[in-house]
Scaffold this motif. Structure first.
Motif, PDB file in Angstrom:
ATOM      1  N   TRP A 249      -7.982  -1.939   2.945  1.00 46.36           N
ATOM      2  CA  TRP A 249      -8.692  -1.636   1.701  1.00 46.36           C
ATOM      3  C   TRP A 249      -9.454  -0.320   1.813  1.00 46.36           C
ATOM      4  CZ3 TRP A 249      -8.774  -2.818  -3.215  1.00 46.36           C
ATOM      5  CH2 TRP A 249      -9.915  -2.577  -3.982  1.00 46.36           C
ATOM      6  N   GLN A 250     -10.152  -0.140   2.916  1.00 49.33           N
ATOM      7  CA  GLN A 250     -10.913   1.099   3.094  1.00 49.33           C
ATOM      8  C   GLN A 250     -10.002   2.312   3.168  1.00 49.33           C
ATOM      9  OE1 GLN A 250     -13.281  -0.251   6.521  1.00 49.33           O
ATOM     10  NE2 GLN A 250     -15.104  -0.136   5.230  1.00 49.33           N
ATOM     11  N   ASN A 251      -8.836   2.138   3.765  1.00 46.79           N
ATOM     12  CA  ASN A 251      -7.873   3.237   3.828  1.00 46.79           C
ATOM     13  C   ASN A 251      -7.384   3.599   2.421  1.00 46.79           C
ATOM     14  OD1 ASN A 251      -6.059   5.084   5.267  1.00 46.79           O
ATOM     15  ND2 ASN A 251      -4.433   3.698   4.587  1.00 46.79           N
TER      16      ASN A 251
ATOM     17  N   MET B 271       3.533   3.756  -7.817  1.00 46.82           N
ATOM     18  CA  MET B 271       3.134   2.909  -8.931  1.00 46.82           C
ATOM     19  C   MET B 271       2.111   3.614  -9.816  1.00 46.82           C
ATOM     20  SD  MET B 271       4.553  -0.124  -9.306  1.00 46.82           S
ATOM     21  CE  MET B 271       3.304  -1.115 -10.103  1.00 46.82           C
ATOM     22  N   LEU B 272       1.131   4.232  -9.205  1.00 49.62           N
ATOM     23  CA  LEU B 272       0.123   4.942  -9.989  1.00 49.62           C
ATOM     24  C   LEU B 272       0.747   6.068 -10.802  1.00 49.62           C
ATOM     25  CD1 LEU B 272      -2.815   5.129  -7.417  1.00 49.62           C
ATOM     26  CD2 LEU B 272      -2.818   3.899  -9.595  1.00 49.62           C
ATOM     27  N   SER B 273       1.688   6.768 -10.191  1.00 46.00           N
ATOM     28  CA  SER B 273       2.356   7.860 -10.890  1.00 46.00           C
ATOM     29  C   SER B 273       3.100   7.340 -12.113  1.00 46.00           C
ATOM     30  CB  SER B 273       3.314   8.571  -9.943  1.00 46.00           C
ATOM     31  OG  SER B 273       4.039   9.579 -10.621  1.00 46.00           O
ATOM     32  N   ARG B 274       3.831   6.237 -11.944  1.00 48.43           N
ATOM     33  CA  ARG B 274       4.611   5.676 -13.052  1.00 48.43           C
ATOM     34  C   ARG B 274       3.688   5.170 -14.157  1.00 48.43           C
ATOM     35  NH1 ARG B 274       7.879   6.022 -16.805  1.00 48.43           N
ATOM     36  NH2 ARG B 274       8.925   4.125 -17.498  1.00 48.43           N
ATOM     37  N   ILE B 275       2.591   4.510 -13.785  1.00 42.21           N
ATOM     38  CA  ILE B 275       1.648   3.998 -14.779  1.00 42.21           C
ATOM     39  C   ILE B 275       1.040   5.141 -15.579  1.00 42.21           C
ATOM     40  CG2 ILE B 275      -0.628   2.899 -15.013  1.00 42.21           C
ATOM     41  CD1 ILE B 275       0.243   1.035 -12.706  1.00 42.21           C
ATOM     42  N   ARG B 276       0.720   6.228 -14.902  1.00 42.12           N
ATOM     43  CA  ARG B 276       0.138   7.374 -15.603  1.00 42.12           C
ATOM     44  C   ARG B 276       1.173   8.065 -16.483  1.00 42.12           C
ATOM     45  NH1 ARG B 276      -3.047   8.475 -10.093  1.00 42.12           N
ATOM     46  NH2 ARG B 276      -5.014   7.421 -10.663  1.00 42.12           N
TER      47      ARG B 276
ATOM     48  N   PRO C 226       0.803  -1.233   0.000  1.00 43.72           N
ATOM     49  CA  PRO C 226       0.000   0.000   0.000  1.00 43.72           C
ATOM     50  C   PRO C 226       0.830   1.273   0.000  1.00 43.72           C
ATOM     51  CG  PRO C 226      -0.990  -1.598   1.470  1.00 43.72           C
ATOM     52  CD  PRO C 226       0.320  -2.194   1.024  1.00 43.72           C
ATOM     53  N   GLU C 227       1.958   1.267   0.727  1.00 47.58           N
ATOM     54  CA  GLU C 227       2.754   2.488   0.793  1.00 47.58           C
ATOM     55  C   GLU C 227       3.442   2.809  -0.540  1.00 47.58           C
ATOM     56  OE1 GLU C 227       5.262  -0.939   2.511  1.00 47.58           O
ATOM     57  OE2 GLU C 227       3.172  -0.227   2.592  1.00 47.58           O
TER      58      GLU C 227
END
Length: 351
Positions: free
Chosen positions: A176-178, A140-145, A134-135
């Motif tokens: 998951w909720q976090n 990861m999201l930044s690299r994928i975008r 999670p951390e």
């Protein structure tokens, strides 16, 4: 061929179970998991039966998805183990599949030219099998975008969904909720057990597998119908005296004069060798106990209390009664394993 051993696959039962799952999952979208040849039931005929009910399908491997595309299945297909090589990504793009990204190294197989492909990003919420910590998710999201991908679904997998109150389940749900509280995205969390329990957070997609085939995943059974019936027939009968044993190693010893029926199905046909004495077998509509060790091609059943049994009497090894879960419990395993390991030697019929 006249050997009576076969698997009868009831596609109407599959549709019934899928519609029940769909209703339980609403308003989430419904993904039918048909990996491992639809848990041994036949991926192509099952996918065809579920068209118009399932919003998408899920498999484990690119090869499984390609087989479905070759059979004319055009619905979205999620590949849950994702990419093993750049060649896998080529097939993903060619066949319009949805890959799961669960590890940093898989980004090496992506390039900006693939940017129109929807990606599912798996997060490790505590099962510690696959997924991004999670951390590390923001990175990861930044690299994928940066690579140009914008259609991203966040997913995770519950390790003890059958028991939503355990410490593991609670840790995963909290994590998951976090995550979903910090990241606005399409999401997918619930598997069969989570759908049946209806006690975990809603997500955009549910991924249901075992319950589609009639398997029970909770202590309170749902009105599911068995899809697979494992059938054979009595091929021999004999009477033995008290004190005589049956099968390899003489594991079972008759406590009275007994009538033993030999049924034409063994572990080479998919019946578990680990099944213990007393495992229920349906002989001519009545339950009788398995006795003696399961052989490669045969099992033996005590039919002393069933006087009408004769050569050719039908035998149901699992289906409506006993269920596959009944047999699995007496064999020290789970129904998932029994269906997924059914060998090609056992013919399948569809109805």
């Amino acid at each position: 061929m006249s050997r009576p051993t076969l698997l009868s696959i009831d596609l109407d039962a599959l549709v019934h179970n899928a519609k029940l799952c769909q209703s339980l999952a609403a308003p989430s979208r419904f993904m039918a998991v048909i990996k491992a040849d639809a848990y041994g039931h036949g991926a192509v005929p099952c996918a065809r039966a579920l068209r118009g009910i399932a919003d998408a399908f899920a498999v484990a491997l690119v090869e499984e998805a390609v087989e479905l595309r070759a059979a004319g299945i055009s619905e979205p297909i999620l590949v849950m183990e994702g990419l093993f090589s750049a060649d896998d990504m080529r097939h993903i793009v060619e066949h319009k599949l949805w890959p799961v990204i669960h590890s940093r190294h898989q980004l090496d197989y992506l390039s900006p030219e693939h940017h129109g492909t929807p990606l599912w990003l798996k997060i490790d919420t505590g099962m510690h099998r696959l997924g991004i910590e999670p951390e590390k998710l923001p990175q990861m999201l930044s690299r994928i975008r940066e690579l140009g991908f914008s259609d991203i679904t966040l997913m995770s997998h519950l390790g003890d969904a059958e028991n939503p109150d355990t410490a593991l389940s609670q840790r995963q749900i909290d994590a998951w909720q976090n995550i979903t509280g910090q990241h606005s995205s399409v999401t997918s969390l619930c598997n069969s057990a989570a759908v049946a329990q209806r006690s975990v957070p809603e997500s955009s997609w549910v991924r249901a597998g075992y319950m589609l085939y009639g398997g029970q995943t909770t202590p309170n059974p749902l009105p599911l119908k068995p899809v697979m019936s494992f059938q054979s027939a009595v091929m021999a009968l004999r009477t033995i005296a008290a004190g005589e044993t049956v099968g390899y190693g003489g594991r079972w010893c008759a406590q009275r004069p007994s009538v033993i029926a030999t049924v034409a199905a063994g572990y080479a046909d998919g019946y578990p060798r680990s099944a213990e004495d007393g495992t229920p077998v349906n002989i001519g509509g009545e339950i009788a106990p398995l006795v003696g060790r399961v052989s490669m091609d045969m099992v033996t059943v005590d039919v002393t209390d069933l006087p009408g049994v004769k050569i050719g009497t039908p035998a149901l090894l699992w289906g409506a009664s006993p269920t596959i879960d009944d047999v699995a419990n007496r064999a020290g395993t789970i129904g998932y394993e029994l269906t997924a390991r059914m060998p090609p030697r056992t013919p399948r019929t569809y109805g």
